[in-house]
Design a protein around this motif. Structure first.
Motif, PDB file in Angstrom:
ATOM      1  N   GLU A  68       0.843  -1.205   0.000  1.00 14.31           N
ATOM      2  CA  GLU A  68       0.000   0.000   0.000  1.00 14.31           C
ATOM      3  C   GLU A  68       0.876   1.251   0.000  1.00 14.31           C
ATOM      4  O   GLU A  68       0.570   2.232  -0.678  1.00 14.31           O
ATOM      5  CB  GLU A  68      -0.945   0.012   1.214  1.00 14.31           C
ATOM      6  N   LYS A  69       1.959   1.208   0.746  1.00 19.12           N
ATOM      7  CA  LYS A  69       2.875   2.348   0.789  1.00 19.12           C
ATOM      8  C   LYS A  69       3.546   2.548  -0.572  1.00 19.12           C
ATOM      9  O   LYS A  69       3.678   3.674  -1.047  1.00 19.12           O
ATOM     10  CB  LYS A  69       3.928   2.118   1.879  1.00 19.12           C
ATOM     11  N   LEU A  70       3.965   1.460  -1.207  1.00 17.87           N
ATOM     12  CA  LEU A  70       4.581   1.545  -2.531  1.00 17.87           C
ATOM     13  C   LEU A  70       3.577   2.081  -3.558  1.00 17.87           C
ATOM     14  O   LEU A  70       3.931   2.914  -4.401  1.00 17.87           O
ATOM     15  CB  LEU A  70       5.123   0.181  -2.959  1.00 17.87           C
ATOM     16  N   GLU A  71       2.334   1.649  -3.478  1.00 18.51           N
ATOM     17  CA  GLU A  71       1.306   2.161  -4.380  1.00 18.51           C
ATOM     18  C   GLU A  71       1.067   3.645  -4.136  1.00 18.51           C
ATOM     19  O   GLU A  71       0.880   4.418  -5.078  1.00 18.51           O
ATOM     20  CB  GLU A  71       0.005   1.376  -4.204  1.00 18.51           C
ATOM     21  N   PHE A  72       1.087   4.049  -2.866  1.00 19.75           N
ATOM     22  CA  PHE A  72       0.939   5.467  -2.524  1.00 19.75           C
ATOM     23  C   PHE A  72       2.060   6.283  -3.164  1.00 19.75           C
ATOM     24  O   PHE A  72       1.810   7.335  -3.759  1.00 19.75           O
ATOM     25  CB  PHE A  72       0.932   5.643  -0.999  1.00 19.75           C
ATOM     26  N   PHE A  73       3.298   5.805  -3.049  1.00 22.85           N
ATOM     27  CA  PHE A  73       4.433   6.520  -3.625  1.00 22.85           C
ATOM     28  C   PHE A  73       4.357   6.551  -5.156  1.00 22.85           C
ATOM     29  O   PHE A  73       4.746   7.533  -5.777  1.00 22.85           O
ATOM     30  CB  PHE A  73       5.765   5.928  -3.165  1.00 22.85           C
ATOM     31  N   GLU A  74       3.859   5.476  -5.762  1.00 27.48           N
ATOM     32  CA  GLU A  74       3.700   5.472  -7.224  1.00 27.48           C
ATOM     33  C   GLU A  74       2.722   6.546  -7.682  1.00 27.48           C
ATOM     34  O   GLU A  74       2.877   7.111  -8.761  1.00 27.48           O
ATOM     35  CB  GLU A  74       3.209   4.105  -7.719  1.00 27.48           C
ATOM     36  N   TYR A  77       4.434  10.236  -6.653  1.00 25.31           N
ATOM     37  CA  TYR A  77       5.479  10.535  -7.632  1.00 25.31           C
ATOM     38  C   TYR A  77       5.174   9.690  -8.862  1.00 25.31           C
ATOM     39  O   TYR A  77       5.631   8.548  -8.930  1.00 25.31           O
ATOM     40  CB  TYR A  77       6.853  10.159  -7.087  1.00 25.31           C
ATOM     41  N   PRO A  78       4.417  10.208  -9.801  1.00 22.11           N
ATOM     42  CA  PRO A  78       3.979   9.366 -10.920  1.00 22.11           C
ATOM     43  C   PRO A  78       5.146   8.623 -11.580  1.00 22.11           C
ATOM     44  O   PRO A  78       5.898   9.187 -12.361  1.00 22.11           O
ATOM     45  CB  PRO A  78       3.338  10.365 -11.891  1.00 22.11           C
ATOM     46  N   MET A  79       5.302   7.384 -11.187  1.00 24.38           N
ATOM     47  CA  MET A  79       6.361   6.538 -11.742  1.00 24.38           C
ATOM     48  C   MET A  79       5.901   5.095 -11.689  1.00 24.38           C
ATOM     49  O   MET A  79       5.076   4.729 -10.861  1.00 24.38           O
ATOM     50  CB  MET A  79       7.667   6.722 -10.975  1.00 24.38           C
ATOM     51  N   LEU A  80       6.435   4.298 -12.568  1.00 26.16           N
ATOM     52  CA  LEU A  80       6.132   2.876 -12.595  1.00 26.16           C
ATOM     53  C   LEU A  80       7.298   2.124 -11.968  1.00 26.16           C
ATOM     54  O   LEU A  80       8.376   2.035 -12.555  1.00 26.16           O
ATOM     55  CB  LEU A  80       5.903   2.402 -14.029  1.00 26.16           C
ATOM     56  N   ILE A 105      13.520  -6.977  -3.316  1.00 28.32           N
ATOM     57  CA  ILE A 105      13.465  -5.838  -4.234  1.00 28.32           C
ATOM     58  C   ILE A 105      12.485  -4.792  -3.718  1.00 28.32           C
ATOM     59  O   ILE A 105      12.818  -3.606  -3.628  1.00 28.32           O
ATOM     60  CB  ILE A 105      13.089  -6.293  -5.659  1.00 28.32           C
ATOM     61  N   TYR A 106      11.288  -5.217  -3.368  1.00 23.39           N
ATOM     62  CA  TYR A 106      10.281  -4.256  -2.895  1.00 23.39           C
ATOM     63  C   TYR A 106      10.691  -3.610  -1.573  1.00 23.39           C
ATOM     64  O   TYR A 106      10.422  -2.434  -1.335  1.00 23.39           O
ATOM     65  CB  TYR A 106       8.910  -4.919  -2.776  1.00 23.39           C
ATOM     66  N   SER A 107      11.354  -4.366  -0.744  1.00 24.05           N
ATOM     67  CA  SER A 107      11.830  -3.809   0.523  1.00 24.05           C
ATOM     68  C   SER A 107      12.895  -2.738   0.284  1.00 24.05           C
ATOM     69  O   SER A 107      12.869  -1.664   0.902  1.00 24.05           O
ATOM     70  CB  SER A 107      12.401  -4.930   1.408  1.00 24.05           C
ATOM     71  N   ILE A 108      13.815  -3.019  -0.612  1.00 24.79           N
ATOM     72  CA  ILE A 108      14.864  -2.040  -0.948  1.00 24.79           C
ATOM     73  C   ILE A 108      14.236  -0.771  -1.511  1.00 24.79           C
ATOM     74  O   ILE A 108      14.563   0.339  -1.098  1.00 24.79           O
ATOM     75  CB  ILE A 108      15.883  -2.650  -1.936  1.00 24.79           C
ATOM     76  N   LEU A 109      13.322  -0.928  -2.458  1.00 25.96           N
ATOM     77  CA  LEU A 109      12.662   0.235  -3.059  1.00 25.96           C
ATOM     78  C   LEU A 109      11.921   1.055  -2.012  1.00 25.96           C
ATOM     79  O   LEU A 109      12.012   2.287  -2.003  1.00 25.96           O
ATOM     80  CB  LEU A 109      11.691  -0.204  -4.156  1.00 25.96           C
ATOM     81  N   GLU A 110      11.197   0.398  -1.145  1.00 26.31           N
ATOM     82  CA  GLU A 110      10.445   1.110  -0.111  1.00 26.31           C
ATOM     83  C   GLU A 110      11.378   1.902   0.804  1.00 26.31           C
ATOM     84  O   GLU A 110      11.113   3.073   1.102  1.00 26.31           O
ATOM     85  CB  GLU A 110       9.620   0.132   0.711  1.00 26.31           C
TER      86      GLU A 110
END
Length: 179
Positions: A68-74, A77-80, A105-110
């Motif tokens: 949910e946090k990653l989707e919020f950031f997407e 900040y409009p990015m894929l 990967i998702y943990s690093i990005l977050e």
């Protein structure tokens, strides 16, 4: 000005020249090895207002993440994120030394997005100076800056002579003599 730094000593010289010639408050976001960190901690060339070391804020062993946090950031900040993940040779199929799991990967990005978001909100830079993005860590910062309308200046070596280019458009460089 927020500077993205790595182990390139020429970048230190360019930053020194810029901070000597222009009245600005320099900040640094540094992606380096633990041995290089000692140099940045003890250098006296540039009086950074504040420095952040990327490795101090990203725990590679952490495997949990919040979609949910990653989707919020997407959306913020409009990015894929998928485009950034599959465009990174360390995460995709070209890393012959380690195969990252999706959770890693998702943990690093977050963790990276969290850090960049805090830094950008804290210092509100007018400019971010970085090398041309090619890995996900610097690509994320570049995309976030663009979304916040922060001027991104790309620093790269020119193909001729002892020169560097500093430009917001890689197709139209401005030459800057190497120190």
């Amino acid at each position: 000005i927020l500077f993205w730094l790595e182990g390139h000593l020429a970048h230190i010289g360019i930053i020194k020249a810029l901070t000597d010639d222009y009245d600005c408050k320099p900040y640094a976001l540094i992606s380096c090895s633990p041995k290089q960190k000692k140099f940045f901690d003890h250098q006296k060339l540039i009086n950074f207002e504040k420095m952040w070391f990327l490795r101090d804020h990203v725990d590679l062993k952490k495997k949990n993440h919040n979609f949910e946090k990653l989707e919020f950031f997407e959306k913020k900040y409009p990015m894929l994120l998928q485009k950034i993940i599959y465009g990174d040779r360390s995460f995709y199929k070209y890393n012959k030394y380690y195969e990252f799991s999706d959770k890693e990967i998702y943990s690093i990005l977050e963790q990276e997005i969290d850090l960049y978001d805090k830094i950008l909100d804290e210092i509100k830079p007018d400019f971010v100076v970085m090398r041309t993005p090619e890995f996900q860590d610097i690509e994320l910062l570049c995309e976030m800056c663009k979304a916040k309308k922060i001027q991104v200046l790309l620093l790269s070596s020119a193909r001729i002579g002892s020169r560097y280019t500093i430009t917001s458009n890689p197709n139209s460089p401005i030459l800057f003599d190497k120190l």
